[in-house]
Design a protein around this motif. Structure first.
Motif, short mmCIF file in Angstrom:
data_model
loop_
_atom_site.label_atom_id
_atom_site.label_comp_id
_atom_site.label_asym_id
_atom_site.label_seq_id
_atom_site.Cartn_x
_atom_site.Cartn_y
_atom_site.Cartn_z
N GLY A 176 0.64 -1.22 0.00
CA GLY A 176 -0.08 -0.10 -0.01
C GLY A 176 0.97 1.25 0.00
O GLY A 176 0.45 2.56 -0.02
N GLN A 177 2.08 1.09 -0.01
CA GLN A 177 2.80 2.28 -0.05
C GLN A 177 3.83 2.19 -1.04
O GLN A 177 4.44 1.36 -1.58
CB GLN A 177 3.90 2.28 1.17
N PRO A 178 3.61 3.22 -2.12
CA PRO A 178 4.26 3.10 -3.50
C PRO A 178 5.75 3.45 -3.13
O PRO A 178 6.37 4.11 -2.24
CB PRO A 178 3.80 4.56 -3.96
N SER A 179 6.65 2.92 -3.83
CA SER A 179 8.22 2.76 -3.70
C SER A 179 8.52 4.17 -4.57
O SER A 179 8.39 4.47 -5.59
CB SER A 179 8.84 1.44 -4.26
N ALA A 180 9.59 4.80 -3.78
CA ALA A 180 10.25 6.02 -4.16
C ALA A 180 11.05 5.53 -5.28
O ALA A 180 11.79 4.49 -5.33
CB ALA A 180 10.67 6.67 -3.18
N PRO A 181 10.98 6.37 -6.47
CA PRO A 181 12.09 6.19 -7.49
C PRO A 181 13.72 6.31 -6.93
O PRO A 181 13.72 6.84 -6.12
CB PRO A 181 11.81 7.46 -8.33
N ALA A 182 14.28 5.79 -7.63
CA ALA A 182 15.74 5.70 -7.09
C ALA A 182 16.39 6.94 -6.94
O ALA A 182 16.22 7.70 -7.83
CB ALA A 182 16.62 4.73 -7.94
N GLY A 183 17.17 7.42 -5.84
CA GLY A 183 17.79 8.63 -5.62
C GLY A 183 16.88 9.73 -5.24
O GLY A 183 17.36 10.83 -5.12
N THR A 184 15.65 9.52 -5.17
CA THR A 184 14.57 10.71 -4.90
C THR A 184 14.36 10.79 -3.45
O THR A 184 13.80 11.78 -3.19
CB THR A 184 13.29 10.65 -5.77
N SER A 185 14.69 9.80 -2.73
CA SER A 185 14.58 9.57 -1.13
C SER A 185 15.48 9.36 -0.40
O SER A 185 16.19 8.36 -0.68
CB SER A 185 12.99 8.66 -0.99
N CYS A 186 15.36 9.96 0.75
CA CYS A 186 16.40 9.60 1.67
C CYS A 186 16.23 8.24 2.56
O CYS A 186 15.08 8.03 2.75
CB CYS A 186 16.47 10.74 2.96
N PRO A 187 17.14 7.60 2.58
CA PRO A 187 16.91 6.08 3.16
C PRO A 187 16.42 6.21 4.56
O PRO A 187 15.70 5.21 4.87
CB PRO A 187 18.49 5.61 3.26
N VAL A 188 16.74 7.17 5.22
CA VAL A 188 16.03 7.32 6.64
C VAL A 188 14.60 7.65 6.52
O VAL A 188 13.95 6.79 7.41
CB VAL A 188 16.92 8.32 7.49
N GLU A 189 14.18 8.04 5.95
CA GLU A 189 12.75 8.52 5.40
C GLU A 189 11.95 7.28 5.08
O GLU A 189 10.95 6.88 5.43
CB GLU A 189 12.39 9.47 4.47
N VAL A 190 12.70 6.53 4.24
CA VAL A 190 12.16 5.12 3.65
C VAL A 190 11.91 4.23 4.94
O VAL A 190 10.93 3.87 4.94
CB VAL A 190 12.84 4.58 2.38
#
Length: 85
Positions: free
Chosen positions: A11-25
């Motif tokens: 239910g949670q879309p995966s963020a495109p590579a390099g656009t999201s901080c690993p900590v936030e993920v």
């Protein structure tokens, strides 16, 4: 505590590579697993981090023990104290 999650959060879309901080993920994954309870998510994250740390320390001690044993065996052979078959 909850079991570790090893796959994508449903239910949670995966963020495109390099656009999201690993900590936030990671934070979002823990929050999702705990149904939005930040206190429980924090406790789960700390529990997982401590378990990983303890495992890393165990492996380090094991490697150190094996290295020490190998060093002692090598030293005995180098000095001629050990008899060869």
């Amino acid at each position: 505590m909850l079991a570790r999650h090893t796959g994508p959060v449903e239910g949670q879309p995966s963020a495109p590579a390099g656009t999201s901080c690993p900590v936030e993920v990671i934070a979002a994954a823990y929050l999702s697993q705990t149904f939005g309870d930040p206190a429980l998510a924090l406790r789960c994250a700390i529990t997982d981090a401590l378990a990983d740390l303890m495992e890393a320390e165990r492996r380090t001690r094991e490697r150190s023990r094996l290295i020490s044993r190998g060093f002692v065996r090598g030293r005995l052979n180098d000095t001629g104290d050990a008899q060869e078959p």
